[in-house]
Design an enzyme around this catalytic site. Structure first.
Site, short mmCIF file in Angstrom:
data_model
loop_
_atom_site.label_atom_id
_atom_site.label_comp_id
_atom_site.label_asym_id
_atom_site.label_seq_id
_atom_site.Cartn_x
_atom_site.Cartn_y
_atom_site.Cartn_z
N CYS A 94 0.69 -1.28 -0.01
CA CYS A 94 -0.01 -0.19 -0.01
C CYS A 94 0.72 1.38 -0.04
CB CYS A 94 -1.00 -0.16 1.15
SG CYS A 94 -2.43 1.05 0.77
N HIS A 193 -3.33 -5.65 2.71
CA HIS A 193 -2.96 -5.52 4.05
C HIS A 193 -3.53 -6.89 4.76
CE1 HIS A 193 -1.65 -1.50 4.44
NE2 HIS A 193 -2.78 -1.05 3.62
N1 GLN Z 1 -1.86 6.84 2.14
C1 GLN Z 1 -2.21 5.89 1.17
C2 GLN Z 1 -3.71 5.67 0.99
O1 GLN Z 1 -4.62 6.20 1.44
C3 GLN Z 1 -1.76 4.42 1.58
C4 GLN Z 1 -2.64 3.97 2.88
C5 GLN Z 1 -2.46 2.52 3.43
O2 GLN Z 1 -1.14 2.17 3.32
N2 GLN Z 1 -3.23 1.78 3.65
O3 GLN Z 1 -3.82 5.50 -0.31
#
Ligand code: GLN
Length: 241
Positions: A94, A193
């Protein structure tokens, strides 16, 4: 055999249990008698030589954390790029995945530079976040072909690279092309995740095997009893697939 894992910025990039990926890699390697050395690498903890790493992990984080990591990791960019070219294994989730691309445009339209290690871009929209359970069918050489996880991101990633898989359920890279993640050599970027590896032991083993194959001449890993892990994997497919 020895496996050196480098956990990049664990204090800044660790959303939705991403550290569980490290525990999973360690345990699955140790259960096979492999000696695992895990090093944390961050802005305050950077006295290790990145070239000693066999397997690198970078988790997800907020836009703000991504920016802090960007500013620090920029000085290691060239080294890291070379390591990817040398087939080192990098698994980025992510925020970590977004950060290694060219740029990230946040929801206010601000353009945050990425490390530009690979040519893809991510863009957050002012609209909804992409949240939920996700199931993909991967083209990696693993069995089963399904990978399950959980996603929660505002950023949408657009790339011309090979993807990690086709989306069966959920969003993946963005809300239009039904592709998830990115594969380049032994670099894998993904929005999954969960943490993703305990639910997908076959993907964890893929990473361990690729990392060891850079140092040792082995064709496969000793089999482990994954019946409980695969039950969890199958349950998710049954519930959401
Ligand atoms: N900041 C990023 C987004 O919202 C990554 C979020 C995350 O790692 N879950 O797209």
């Amino acid at each position: 055999m020895q496996l050196n894992i480098i956990h990049l910025y664990p204090d800044l990039l660790n959303l939705y249990g991403d550290t569980g990926n490290i525990k999973c890699l360690q345990k699955r390697a140790e259960d096979r008698g492999i000696t695992v050395n895990t090093y944390n690498f961050s802005d305050s903890e950077n006295d290790i030589d990145l070239s000693d790493g066999d397997l690198f992990f970078m988790g997800g984080g907020s836009d703000k954390s991504q920016q802090i990591v960007y500013e620090d990791f920029l000085k290691y960019k060239k080294t890291f790029q070379e390591l990817i070219e040398q087939n080192k294994v990098v698994f980025a989730v992510c925020g970590g995945y977004q950060l290694l691309g060219e740029k990230y445009i946040d929801k206010f339209g601000n353009q945050l530079p990425g490390l530009n290690i690979l040519d893809y871009t991510s863009k957050s929209s002012t609209g909804k976040r992409l949240i939920g359970n996700i199931i993909i069918k991967t083209s990696l050489d693993i069995t089963p072909k399904t990978i399950v996880g959980f996603e929660n991101h505002g950023g949408r990633t657009y790339s011309n690279h090979d993807c990690l898989g086709d989306v069966i359920k959920g969003f993946g890279n963005n809300d239009t092309d039904k592709k998830e993640g990115l594969v380049y050599k032994n670099f894998i970027g993904t929005y999954l995740h969960g943490p993703v590896l305990p639910k997908n032991p076959h993907l964890a083993d893929y990473l361990i095997l690729k990392a060891l194959q850079n140092k040792y001449s082995i064709d496969s890993l000793e089999k482990l009893d994954d019946s409980i892990e695969m039950k969890a994997h199958e349950k998710i497919i049954k519930l959401y697939g």
